[in-house]
Write a protein that holds these residues in place. Structure first.
Motif, PDB file in Angstrom:
ATOM      1  N   LEU A 163     -53.459-118.821   5.887  1.00 21.03           N
ATOM      2  CA  LEU A 163     -53.457-117.393   6.381  1.00 21.03           C
ATOM      3  C   LEU A 163     -53.647-117.526   7.899  1.00 21.03           C
ATOM      4  O   LEU A 163     -52.992-116.660   8.449  1.00 21.03           O
ATOM      5  N   VAL A 164     -54.514-118.102   8.300  1.00 20.63           N
ATOM      6  CA  VAL A 164     -54.670-118.099   9.748  1.00 20.63           C
ATOM      7  C   VAL A 164     -53.452-118.754  10.561  1.00 20.63           C
ATOM      8  O   VAL A 164     -52.931-118.247  11.383  1.00 20.63           O
ATOM      9  N   ARG A 165     -52.787-119.831   9.822  1.00 19.59           N
ATOM     10  CA  ARG A 165     -51.598-120.265  10.267  1.00 19.59           C
ATOM     11  C   ARG A 165     -50.714-119.282  10.317  1.00 19.59           C
ATOM     12  O   ARG A 165     -49.679-119.280  11.311  1.00 19.59           O
ATOM     13  N   LEU A 166     -50.458-118.596   9.119  1.00 16.97           N
ATOM     14  CA  LEU A 166     -49.157-117.498   9.022  1.00 16.97           C
ATOM     15  C   LEU A 166     -49.738-116.422  10.201  1.00 16.97           C
ATOM     16  O   LEU A 166     -48.587-115.769  10.822  1.00 16.97           O
ATOM     17  N   ARG A 167     -50.854-115.980  10.396  1.00 17.71           N
ATOM     18  CA  ARG A 167     -50.990-114.942  11.243  1.00 17.71           C
ATOM     19  C   ARG A 167     -50.746-115.445  12.629  1.00 17.71           C
ATOM     20  O   ARG A 167     -50.098-114.694  13.576  1.00 17.71           O
ATOM     21  N   GLU A 168     -51.207-116.533  13.072  1.00 23.57           N
ATOM     22  CA  GLU A 168     -50.768-117.003  14.285  1.00 23.57           C
ATOM     23  C   GLU A 168     -49.308-117.363  14.565  1.00 23.57           C
ATOM     24  O   GLU A 168     -49.085-117.209  15.630  1.00 23.57           O
ATOM     25  N   ALA A 169     -48.495-117.334  13.348  1.00 25.56           N
ATOM     26  CA  ALA A 169     -46.959-117.664  13.595  1.00 25.56           C
ATOM     27  C   ALA A 169     -46.570-116.145  13.670  1.00 25.56           C
ATOM     28  O   ALA A 169     -45.626-116.009  14.297  1.00 25.56           O
ATOM     29  N   GLY A 170     -47.342-115.151  13.600  1.00 29.31           N
ATOM     30  CA  GLY A 170     -46.614-113.681  13.888  1.00 29.31           C
ATOM     31  C   GLY A 170     -46.530-113.091  12.399  1.00 29.31           C
ATOM     32  O   GLY A 170     -46.093-111.642  12.496  1.00 29.31           O
ATOM     33  N   ALA A 171     -46.958-113.456  11.310  1.00 30.35           N
ATOM     34  CA  ALA A 171     -46.773-112.757   9.979  1.00 30.35           C
ATOM     35  C   ALA A 171     -47.519-111.485  10.132  1.00 30.35           C
ATOM     36  O   ALA A 171     -48.874-111.491  10.686  1.00 30.35           O
ATOM     37  N   ASP A 172     -47.068-110.259   9.784  1.00 31.89           N
ATOM     38  CA  ASP A 172     -47.915-109.088   9.803  1.00 31.89           C
ATOM     39  C   ASP A 172     -48.702-108.998   8.401  1.00 31.89           C
ATOM     40  O   ASP A 172     -49.536-108.374   8.293  1.00 31.89           O
ATOM     41  N   LYS A 173     -48.062-109.221   7.289  1.00 31.46           N
ATOM     42  CA  LYS A 173     -48.445-108.823   6.098  1.00 31.46           C
ATOM     43  C   LYS A 173     -48.255-110.102   4.847  1.00 31.46           C
ATOM     44  O   LYS A 173     -47.256-110.860   5.051  1.00 31.46           O
ATOM     45  N   VAL A 174     -49.172-109.933   3.963  1.00 30.46           N
ATOM     46  CA  VAL A 174     -48.830-111.214   2.936  1.00 30.46           C
ATOM     47  C   VAL A 174     -48.777-110.212   1.746  1.00 30.46           C
ATOM     48  O   VAL A 174     -49.693-109.311   1.249  1.00 30.46           O
ATOM     49  N   ASN A 175     -47.695-110.545   0.898  1.00 28.81           N
ATOM     50  CA  ASN A 175     -47.692-110.142  -0.635  1.00 28.81           C
ATOM     51  C   ASN A 175     -48.282-111.093  -1.625  1.00 28.81           C
ATOM     52  O   ASN A 175     -47.959-112.318  -1.528  1.00 28.81           O
ATOM     53  N   HIS A 176     -49.268-110.401  -2.238  1.00 31.94           N
ATOM     54  CA  HIS A 176     -49.808-111.190  -3.439  1.00 31.94           C
ATOM     55  C   HIS A 176     -50.124-110.266  -4.476  1.00 31.94           C
ATOM     56  O   HIS A 176     -51.270-109.455  -4.252  1.00 31.94           O
ATOM     57  N   ASN A 177     -49.511-110.042  -5.459  1.00 30.86           N
ATOM     58  CA  ASN A 177     -49.596-108.998  -6.576  1.00 30.86           C
ATOM     59  C   ASN A 177     -50.664-109.515  -7.780  1.00 30.86           C
ATOM     60  O   ASN A 177     -50.761-110.416  -8.103  1.00 30.86           O
ATOM     61  N   LEU A 178     -51.494-108.241  -8.029  1.00 30.33           N
ATOM     62  CA  LEU A 178     -52.235-108.703  -9.176  1.00 30.33           C
ATOM     63  C   LEU A 178     -51.659-108.666 -10.478  1.00 30.33           C
ATOM     64  O   LEU A 178     -52.028-109.237 -11.320  1.00 30.33           O
TER      65      LEU A 178
END
Ligand code: SF4
Length: 335
Positions: A163-178
């Motif tokens: 998640l840190v790597r995705l955030r640092e790459a510029g991702a705004d949001k993560v989808n993960h459904n329950l």
């Protein structure tokens, strides 16, 4: 047919919900959700109207439109019973290898040209390998440098490092459904647990990324499961809640299930809004087969976002029909 006229006397549960949720902005609790879930059919239009008012008050008339990009189709190791991308089911999905960075960029350009404000990269995996994560990060960097898109990613089960790597790459949001309730989840999937899904969702929030978390209704869950599911979502405080309706896929274990009754689909959209008054409630996959000519009612039941077709493995209706529907309903498509 659903009678959408509101000519019955105000139902006491709706009368109680109005000041609590609409005026005070307090999310519906279990007791209120149970009462509203049990509303008789002739009172459901009152519920939909209330949810629409709540949406208008807390989210306004702007609608966020999203396009999904299936960056690696099929071949998934997991056994989600609704999913035609699971390798173990004899579905019509032909597995594909991970797309190139240039394909990600081209898909993002296309999404932007279609009028989307959000682009979600989806990969059919249990969780990301090093190679996959690096490809996605490189693609996110390239897309964010070129286009004014909100970029979400859906890569399965992830840890803090991912998640840190995705955030640092510029991702705004993560989808993960329950996907559903804790009780019903083992009837949906046995290769990972509800708790693993929750852990990823909590990590998304802890790492400062926006959380997109919802699920699918119509998989055989009870009304009580639907309430439990909403309360689990409410506790996570997701920025976005995608509401999908089962579109039974041939070859999957849920392939012979019926689609959910339109009135129950609309009731669930409305309850989602009342459970999370300020969230982006996104009207998503399965809406066409479930609601057909009643999709406008879905948008008038508290939704504040829309996924344009297609939905990874199924088609949707043409974009111009969706945009026309939004315009006719008085929504403003957010840039
Ligand atoms: S829903 Fe996701 S994790 Fe489950 S089988 Fe499909 S692609 Fe895999």
């Amino acid at each position: 047919m659903i009678d959408t006229r509101i000519d019955s006397p105000p139902h006491p549960a709706v009368t109680r919900a109005r000041p609590a949720v609409l005026d005070a902005g307090v999310p519906a609790d279990r007791a209120l959700l149970e009462e509203l879930m049990a509303l008789p059919a002739d009172a459901v239009p009152q519920l939909l109207a209330l949810a629409n008012d709540v949406r208008e008050r807390f989210c306004g008339s702007g609608v966020g439109v999203e396009v999904l990009f299936n960056a690696k189709k099929g071949g998934c190791s997991e056994d989600c019973n609704f999913c035609s991308q699971a390798a173990r089911y004899a579905s019509d999905v032909i597995p594909e290898t991970l797309q190139t960075v240039e394909s990600f960029r081209s898909a993002a350009r296309d999404a932007h040209a279609r009028g989307a404000s959000e682009f979600c990269i989806v990969v059919a995996v249990r969780g990301p390998s090093e190679r996959l994560l690096e490809r996605v990060c490189e693609s996110v960097r390239a897309i964010k440098a070129e286009l004014p898109l909100h970029v979400a990613v859906s890569l399965g089960i992830m840890n803090d490092d991912h998640l840190v790597r995705l955030r640092e790459a510029g991702a705004d949001k993560v989808n993960h459904n329950l996907e559903s309730s804790r009780r019903f989840f083992p009837s949906v999937c046995t290769t990972h647990t509800f708790e693993e899904r929750l852990t990823t969702c909590r990590a998304v929030k802890a790492q400062g990324l926006e959380l997109c978390c919802g699920g699918i209704i119509g998989m055989g869950e009870t009304r009580e499961d639907r309430i439990d599911f909403l309360l689990e979502l409410q506790a996570l405080e997701p920025e976005e809640v995608p509401v999908n309706f089962l579109n039974p896929r041939p070859g999957t274990p849920f392939g012979d299930r019926s689609t959910v009754e339109p009135i129950e689909a609309l009731r669930f959209v409305a309850l989602t809004r009342l459970a999370m008054p300020r969230a982006l409630v996104r009207f998503a996959g399965g809406r066409e087969v479930t609601l057909q000519g009643l999709q406008n009612l879905g948008m008038l039941s508290g939704a504040s976002g829309l996924v344009l077709g297609n939905y990874l493995t199924t088609e949707g209706q043409p974009d111009d029909r969706d945009f026309r529907m939004l315009e006719e309903l008085g929504f403003e498509v957010l840039a």
